[in-house]
Write a protein that holds these residues in place. Structure first.
Motif, PDB file in Angstrom:
ATOM      1  N   ALA A 147      29.795  11.158  97.936  1.00  0.00           N
ATOM      2  CA  ALA A 147      29.330  12.192  97.011  1.00  0.00           C
ATOM      3  C   ALA A 147      30.510  12.926  96.394  1.00  0.00           C
ATOM      4  N   VAL A 148      30.338  13.310  95.128  1.00  0.00           N
ATOM      5  CA  VAL A 148      31.342  14.078  94.398  1.00  0.00           C
ATOM      6  C   VAL A 148      31.259  15.535  94.849  1.00  0.00           C
ATOM      7  N   ILE A 149      32.377  16.083  95.294  1.00  0.00           N
ATOM      8  CA  ILE A 149      32.382  17.481  95.746  1.00  0.00           C
ATOM      9  C   ILE A 149      32.547  18.435  94.567  1.00  0.00           C
ATOM     10  N   TYR A 150      33.467  18.108  93.688  1.00  0.00           N
ATOM     11  CA  TYR A 150      33.748  18.987  92.556  1.00  0.00           C
ATOM     12  C   TYR A 150      33.237  18.326  91.272  1.00  0.00           C
ATOM     13  N   PRO A 151      32.302  18.964  90.553  1.00  0.00           N
ATOM     14  CA  PRO A 151      31.788  18.364  89.313  1.00  0.00           C
ATOM     15  C   PRO A 151      32.865  18.303  88.239  1.00  0.00           C
ATOM     16  N   ILE A 152      32.739  17.321  87.372  1.00  0.00           N
ATOM     17  CA  ILE A 152      33.693  17.097  86.285  1.00  0.00           C
ATOM     18  C   ILE A 152      32.923  17.031  84.976  1.00  0.00           C
ATOM     19  N   LEU A 153      33.414  17.707  83.958  1.00  0.00           N
ATOM     20  CA  LEU A 153      32.750  17.715  82.669  1.00  0.00           C
ATOM     21  C   LEU A 153      33.754  17.476  81.546  1.00  0.00           C
ATOM     22  N   VAL A 154      33.217  17.206  80.370  1.00  0.00           N
ATOM     23  CA  VAL A 154      33.999  16.987  79.161  1.00  0.00           C
ATOM     24  C   VAL A 154      33.708  18.127  78.191  1.00  0.00           C
ATOM     25  N   GLU A 155      34.763  18.713  77.643  1.00  0.00           N
ATOM     26  CA  GLU A 155      34.627  19.804  76.680  1.00  0.00           C
ATOM     27  C   GLU A 155      35.287  19.388  75.369  1.00  0.00           C
ATOM     28  N   PHE A 156      34.612  19.739  74.266  1.00  0.00           N
ATOM     29  CA  PHE A 156      35.157  19.431  72.937  1.00  0.00           C
ATOM     30  C   PHE A 156      34.622  20.456  71.950  1.00  0.00           C
ATOM     31  N   THR A 157      35.304  20.555  70.844  1.00  0.00           N
ATOM     32  CA  THR A 157      34.947  21.508  69.790  1.00  0.00           C
ATOM     33  C   THR A 157      34.764  20.737  68.478  1.00  0.00           C
ATOM     34  N   ARG A 158      33.703  21.064  67.739  1.00  0.00           N
ATOM     35  CA  ARG A 158      33.471  20.413  66.457  1.00  0.00           C
ATOM     36  C   ARG A 158      32.916  21.449  65.474  1.00  0.00           C
ATOM     37  N   GLU A 159      32.990  21.088  64.214  1.00  0.00           N
ATOM     38  CA  GLU A 159      32.486  21.961  63.172  1.00  0.00           C
ATOM     39  C   GLU A 159      30.999  21.742  62.978  1.00  0.00           C
ATOM     40  N   VAL A 160      30.261  22.847  62.819  1.00  0.00           N
ATOM     41  CA  VAL A 160      28.832  22.792  62.531  1.00  0.00           C
ATOM     42  C   VAL A 160      28.566  23.609  61.276  1.00  0.00           C
ATOM     43  N   GLU A 161      27.581  23.168  60.537  1.00  0.00           N
ATOM     44  CA  GLU A 161      27.220  23.852  59.297  1.00  0.00           C
ATOM     45  C   GLU A 161      25.958  24.668  59.522  1.00  0.00           C
ATOM     46  N   GLU A 162      26.075  25.965  59.298  1.00  0.00           N
ATOM     47  CA  GLU A 162      24.945  26.838  59.506  1.00  0.00           C
ATOM     48  C   GLU A 162      24.063  26.859  58.252  1.00  0.00           C
ATOM     49  N   GLU A 163      22.959  27.612  58.328  1.00  0.00           N
ATOM     50  CA  GLU A 163      21.989  27.642  57.229  1.00  0.00           C
ATOM     51  C   GLU A 163      22.586  28.187  55.941  1.00  0.00           C
ATOM     52  N   THR A 164      23.470  29.147  56.046  1.00  0.00           N
ATOM     53  CA  THR A 164      24.051  29.765  54.843  1.00  0.00           C
ATOM     54  C   THR A 164      25.140  28.911  54.219  1.00  0.00           C
ATOM     55  N   GLY A 165      25.412  27.727  54.790  1.00  0.00           N
ATOM     56  CA  GLY A 165      26.455  26.867  54.265  1.00  0.00           C
ATOM     57  C   GLY A 165      27.821  27.163  54.820  1.00  0.00           C
ATOM     58  N   VAL A 166      27.900  28.111  55.715  1.00  0.00           N
ATOM     59  CA  VAL A 166      29.182  28.460  56.337  1.00  0.00           C
ATOM     60  C   VAL A 166      29.427  27.510  57.511  1.00  0.00           C
ATOM     61  N   ARG A 167      30.623  26.940  57.579  1.00  0.00           N
ATOM     62  CA  ARG A 167      30.985  26.036  58.663  1.00  0.00           C
ATOM     63  C   ARG A 167      31.746  26.806  59.742  1.00  0.00           C
ATOM     64  N   SER A 168      31.378  26.552  60.941  1.00  0.00           N
ATOM     65  CA  SER A 168      32.012  27.247  62.069  1.00  0.00           C
ATOM     66  C   SER A 168      32.280  26.247  63.185  1.00  0.00           C
ATOM     67  N   LEU A 169      33.126  26.640  64.125  1.00  0.00           N
ATOM     68  CA  LEU A 169      33.461  25.787  65.263  1.00  0.00           C
ATOM     69  C   LEU A 169      32.522  26.083  66.425  1.00  0.00           C
ATOM     70  N   LYS A 170      32.047  25.030  67.059  1.00  0.00           N
ATOM     71  CA  LYS A 170      31.153  25.190  68.200  1.00  0.00           C
ATOM     72  C   LYS A 170      31.738  24.451  69.392  1.00  0.00           C
ATOM     73  N   HIS A 171      31.778  25.119  70.533  1.00  0.00           N
ATOM     74  CA  HIS A 171      32.324  24.556  71.772  1.00  0.00           C
ATOM     75  C   HIS A 171      31.189  23.914  72.560  1.00  0.00           C
ATOM     76  N   ASN A 172      31.378  22.655  72.967  1.00  0.00           N
ATOM     77  CA  ASN A 172      30.353  21.906  73.689  1.00  0.00           C
ATOM     78  C   ASN A 172      30.884  21.467  75.048  1.00  0.00           C
ATOM     79  N   LYS A 173      29.971  21.427  76.015  1.00  0.00           N
ATOM     80  CA  LYS A 173      30.291  20.963  77.364  1.00  0.00           C
ATOM     81  C   LYS A 173      29.260  19.921  77.768  1.00  0.00           C
TER      82      LYS A 173
END
Length: 1001
Positions: free
Chosen positions: A440-466
């Motif tokens: 069994a894995v004792i310590y969990p491992i994840l992947v994190e990345f950031t990408r641009e998302v376009e909101e309703e007003t057309g403004v693009r922002s960065l969103k952090h994902n895990k």
């Protein structure tokens, strides 16, 4: 005919390929006939081996003990290991390293480094600015990292195993604590690499213990799950593990037992060492109180005295586990002052009261991680040396609420035995009963990345994902593939630890960096430009958490697909060859895993982002590779699932064979099931849709290690070379010591022999005085200049003395051999003469030896008699101090020549066939000569009426004939007679009484 040969050629090539692979496996097995396991504890280690004829045996060290202290003493010109190093801890505490595993994978600011300095202030720790780690500064010229010290110990353990197994060993399974993180595990692997060991697996010590328990209780495991708790308190740490045993159905071996790690709890600093340190402080305080009025120094400032106190505290802890009180006493503790004090068990328990309060902690952690209750635990088993402390058992029994604690396992050797069983299972040289292990894995491992998302007003922002890559308490080994769908240019992502909320604040500080790796991808945009007309299926990152629990990024690929019209083409010979070889090896789709190893977990769909609720579109952004081959379960896996990226050269192979099944749509699975009735060619051309063509482009990867940088390759090579030089120096030193000991022993033994009667008899007074004088000169030289002499000089001096005494020793040895050799020669001559006399008495009609053969034997016998008598007479005339003319080797040569001739004649008599008898006019045999023996006359039997001598005898059963031949011993002179009597028995008809003759009566 030509077409037939061409059709057979791929099959022949496939057979040759199979034979080549099998031969390569056999050659590989020749070097791996023995495997070992090393159970690395904080205080001691156990080594076990498996070799043909020796199943699962604990290795004894040079002191014939089953466990060896994990101690290394490093001096300017020599090294000591194990018990020898432990005895040096008092003489040279600064150069004696212990408990150095606590520094593996730790940076300089880690709390464990400060704790190590506080516990062992005699060691000077240097700082490595490149890796932010520490190393041992023994002297200005001697400095070693913890990995190098561990490598020395692993090399020493291998030498013990090789001496015990009497053959070289390279493959090993090493145990590590279950709470080791990625940096600590990589440090152990690097140490093993420096030592030249091939690590089959880093197995958690709790898993190895559970495997040993299950292997020896295989019959008690059934389909009903059994939950067992193992409480392991060793010298440095405590680990509590919940294991579930039950039988499961496997693909290859049917129903087999399985162990699954369900929950793990631990305390990194709770163990026997902390108890001993507190006892040491108590004894130091008592000693200072005894010398308070003498204005003496504090004993804590004397490293040698503190080393003596620590050794006494270890002994005291062991004795107090069985006694209510004991007297601690040390002779000459400091300044030639003896120490003696009485310590009771109550005082010891009071000193460690806060430690005993921490005993139930790992139990609660294990239950929480397993999501179980104490009622579901069937038994609690004690493991580890510190569990022998009565107070530990008392507190633990109260915490688990059981009637008693299980002690039906070897607390010291269970992990080593489980690890060596796993080593035998992973090795190709052994076949063991399958036992499925799911760690069994004792310590969990994840992947994190950031990408641009376009909101309703057309403004693009960065969103952090895990995205969770390997969840806590999930099984391993396993592979995972994450797909990034919304990237068309180079980007970075991070691999970090997941939620570590189950660790306390202090444990988090000891844990170190929670960031593992930053992955920088290069070539994503170029891959999109290379295939502009293809549809992107995302950037696939292949992760592997191997059997050792070490995470690696195998490769990153950019995958593209397009629809192309299928043109039916005949398979090429190369494709047929590939399919044939694939079928010979089971299709190639099943991974080559050991039956008792952990099964590779099927890749699952990634869950939503950790700690946030993303929309469904974002959840589809990370996908498992299992989606791609889901279009047709019968098709072989695509190239990216086969361990190597698919370059342009693989397009043809994928186009010919691999993509034909992919053209089938999910709605057509029902039609594909009826394989027995193929459709007509015209209908197939009309209904066959366009198939998918997949292109895979490998993406460049740059890894930035964040937790603890690995040793660079050049530094790793230098460390390995440095350790090899030290090992070579040790071997040269051992060889020199052996040469010096041999020279010294030869001098003393020869001086003693000069006064023995058997040596005085064959030497003159002048000869003895000459030898004695040169021996005395050599002894004086050895005492005065021998310490600086090289191995070659010592061997040369020994060779000179042996040459001087060779004549004396030769005369004595020859006189010792004469009685035995001459007696054997006389016996052989007598037996040979009797054999020759009997051979000449054989009648001419039955004679099987030629006159030349008997004359040759007679000549050799006479020559040997003459040589013996002449040589013995000449030797009798010579004085005992002269070189003898009667030599044992000459006697052996004469015996060999005579024996060879006799054996030749015996073998000829053994296999000779009797000659047929002549017949008279009436059909009866001719009368034998008057001097014929009784056995010859017994052959003259008149056959009954109606049966001639040509009638074939009734054949006897083969088994009876074989046993009869085995029981009968060949006679020197009775070969023909025995054969004729067997023939007579065979000619006697069944059911008719045989007439006995006078000579037979």
């Amino acid at each position: 005919m030509v077409a037939t040969v061409r059709r057979q050629r791929p099959r022949r090539l496939a057979c040759w390929a199979l034979m080549t692979v099998l031969l390569a496996d056999l050659l590989a097995l020749s070097d791996t006939l023995a495997v070992m396991s090393v159970d690395l504890g904080s205080e001691s280690m156990k080594v076990a081996i498996v070799k043909p004829g020796v199943p699962m045996e604990i290795v004894l060290n040079k002191e014939s003990r089953r466990k060896t202290p994990v101690t290394v003493t490093l001096k300017e010109n020599e090294r000591f290991f194990g018990d020898s190093a432990a005895s040096m801890a008092i003489k040279n505490p600064k150069a004696t390293l212990r408990y150095f595993q606590h520094l593996l994978g730790k940076q300089e600011n880690n709390p464990h480094v400060a704790l190590y300095k506080a516990r062992f202030p005699e060691h000077e720790l240097g700082f490595d600015p490149q890796r932010q780690t520490v190393y041992f500064q023994i002297s200005p010229q001697l400095q070693f990292s913890p990995e190098e010290v561990l490598s020395m110990l692993l090399n020493y353990s291998r030498s013990l195993a090789e001496d015990f197994a009497e053959q070289p060993i390279k493959d090993a399974v090493i145990t590590v604590p279950a709470f080791f993180n990625q940096a600590e595990r990589r440090a152990v692997l690097q140490a093993a690499r420096m030592a030249g060991l091939k690590v089959l697996q880093l197995i958690n010590d709790n898993t190895a213990t559970a495997l040993s328990y299950g292997v020896f209780r295989r019959k008690d495991i059934n389909s009903t799950a059994q939950n067992i708790m193992f409480y392991d308190m060793g010298s440095g740490s405590t680990v509590c593990t919940i294991v579930t045993y039950q039988t499961v159905k496997t693909k290859d071996a049917g129903m087999q037992p399985q162990l699954q790690i369900r929950g793990v709890g631990f305390d990194r600093t709770l163990g026997g060492l902390e108890m001993e340190l507190r006892l040491r402080e108590h004894l130091a305080g008592l000693f200072n109180e005894q010398r308070r009025g003498q204005r003496a120094k504090d004993v804590r400032e004397n490293p040698r005295a503190m080393a003596k106190l620590l050794r006494e505290a270890n002994r005291l802890k062991t004795v107090l586990s069985a006694n209510a009180d004991h007297v601690a006493q040390i002779e000459g503790l400091m300044d030639d002052v003896d120490f003696k004090a009485k310590v009771t068990r109550a005082e010891f328990e009071e000193l460690c009261a806060d430690l005993f309060e921490r005993v139930p902690g790992p139990v609660q952690q294990a239950l929480q991680s397993a999501e179980m209750k104490l009622d579901e635990i069937e038994q609690v088993i004690l493991v580890g040396g510190a569990t022998r402390v009565p107070k530990v058992q008392e507190v633990l029994l109260k915490a688990v609420g059981k009637e008693e604690l299980g002690k039906n396992i070897n607390a010291d050797e269970a992990a080593a035995m489980g690890a060596v069983y796993q080593a035998a299972a992973l090795s190709k040289a052994f076949k063991v009963k399958p036992f499925v292990v799911r760690d069994a894995v004792i310590y969990p491992i994840l992947v994190e990345f950031t990408r641009e998302v376009e909101e309703e007003t057309g403004v693009r922002s960065l969103k952090h994902n895990k995205r969770v890559l390997f969840s806590r308490m999930g099984p391993y080994p396993q592979r995972k593939v994450i797909t990034f769908n919304r990237y068309s240019h180079d980007f970075n992502f991070h691999i970090n630890y997941g939620d570590l909320g189950f660790l306390g604040p202090e444990d988090l500080r000891v844990f170190g960096s929670q960031n593992l790796t930053t992955v920088k991808l290069k070539g994503v945009g170029e891959s999109f430009k290379k295939y502009p007309d293809y549809e992107s299926k995302g950037i696939k990152a292949h992760f592997n958490l191997d059997e050792s629990g070490v995470l690696s990024l195998d490769r990153v690929e950019s995958v593209f697909e397009t629809l192309v019209e299928d043109s039916p083409e005949e398979e090429s010979t190369l494709t047929k060859l590939g399919n044939t070889i694939s079928s010979l090896f089971g299709g190639g789709s099943t991974p080559d895993t050991k039956e008792n190893g952990t099964d590779t977990v099927q890749e699952e769909e990634e869950g939503p982002a950790e700690g946030s609720k993303d929309e469904p579109g974002e959840q589809a952004e990370l996908k498992e590779e299992a989606e791609a081959p889901a279009e047709d379960t019968a098709s072989p896996p695509p190239p990216e699932a086969k361990g190597a990226a698919a370059p342009e050269g693989e397009k043809a192979t994928e186009k010919d064979g691999g993509d034909k099944p992919e053209a089938q749509k999910p709605s057509e699975k029902g039609e594909a099931g009826s394989e027995g009735a193929p459709p007509a060619p015209e209908e197939e051309k009309k209904q066959k849709p366009a198939r998918k063509q997949r292109m895979v482009e490998e993406i460049g990867v740059e890894l930035v290690i964040l937790d603890l940088p690995d040793l660079p390759e050049d530094q790793l090579a230098r460390s390995a070379q440095k350790l090899q030089d030290l090992t070579l120096r040790d071997l040269q030193k051992q060889e020199r010591e052996k040469a010096a000991n041999s020279l010294e022993a030869f001098i003393f033994e020869t001086q003693d022999k000069l006064y023995q009667p058997e040596y005085q008899e064959v030497s003159t007074e002048e000869q003895r005085e000459d030898i004695s004088g040169k021996l005395s000169t050599a002894s004086t030289w050895l005492e005065d200049e021998g310490f600086g002499a090289t191995t070659a000089m010592l061997k040369e001096k020994l060779a000179e003395l042996r040459k001087l005494c060779h004549g004396l020793f030769f005369r004595v040895e020859e006189r010792k051999k004469w009685p035995e050799r001459l007696s054997a020669l006389d016996n052989l001559l007598n037996h040979s003469s009797m054999f020759l006399k009997g051979a000449r008495l054989i009648p001419e009609m039955d004679q099987i030896f030629t006159e030349v053969e008997m004359t040759t034997l007679e000549k050799i016998i006479n020559e040997t008699w003459a040589w013996k008598n002449t040589t013995v007479a000449e030797q009798a005339k010579l004085p005992a101090t002269e070189k003898p003319v009667l030599l044992s080797k000459d006697i052996e040569a004469k015996m060999a020549a005579l024996d060879r001739e006799v054996q030749y004649l015996l073998n000829k008599a053994k296999f000779a066939k009797p000659r047929p008898r002549p017949r008279d006019k009436n059909g009866t045999r001719a009368e034998a000569p008057l001097n014929a023996s009784a056995s010859d006359q017994s052959e003259k039997v008149i056959p009954p009426p109606g049966q001639t001598e040509d009638t074939k005898p009734i054949p006897e059963p083969e088994e009876a004939a074989g046993s009869e031949a085995a029981d009968s011993e060949p006679l020197e002179l009775g070969g023909p007679a025995a054969e004729s009597e067997q023939k007579e028995h065979a000619e006697q008809p069944t059911g008719q009484k045989r007439t006995l003759k006078n000579d037979e009566l």
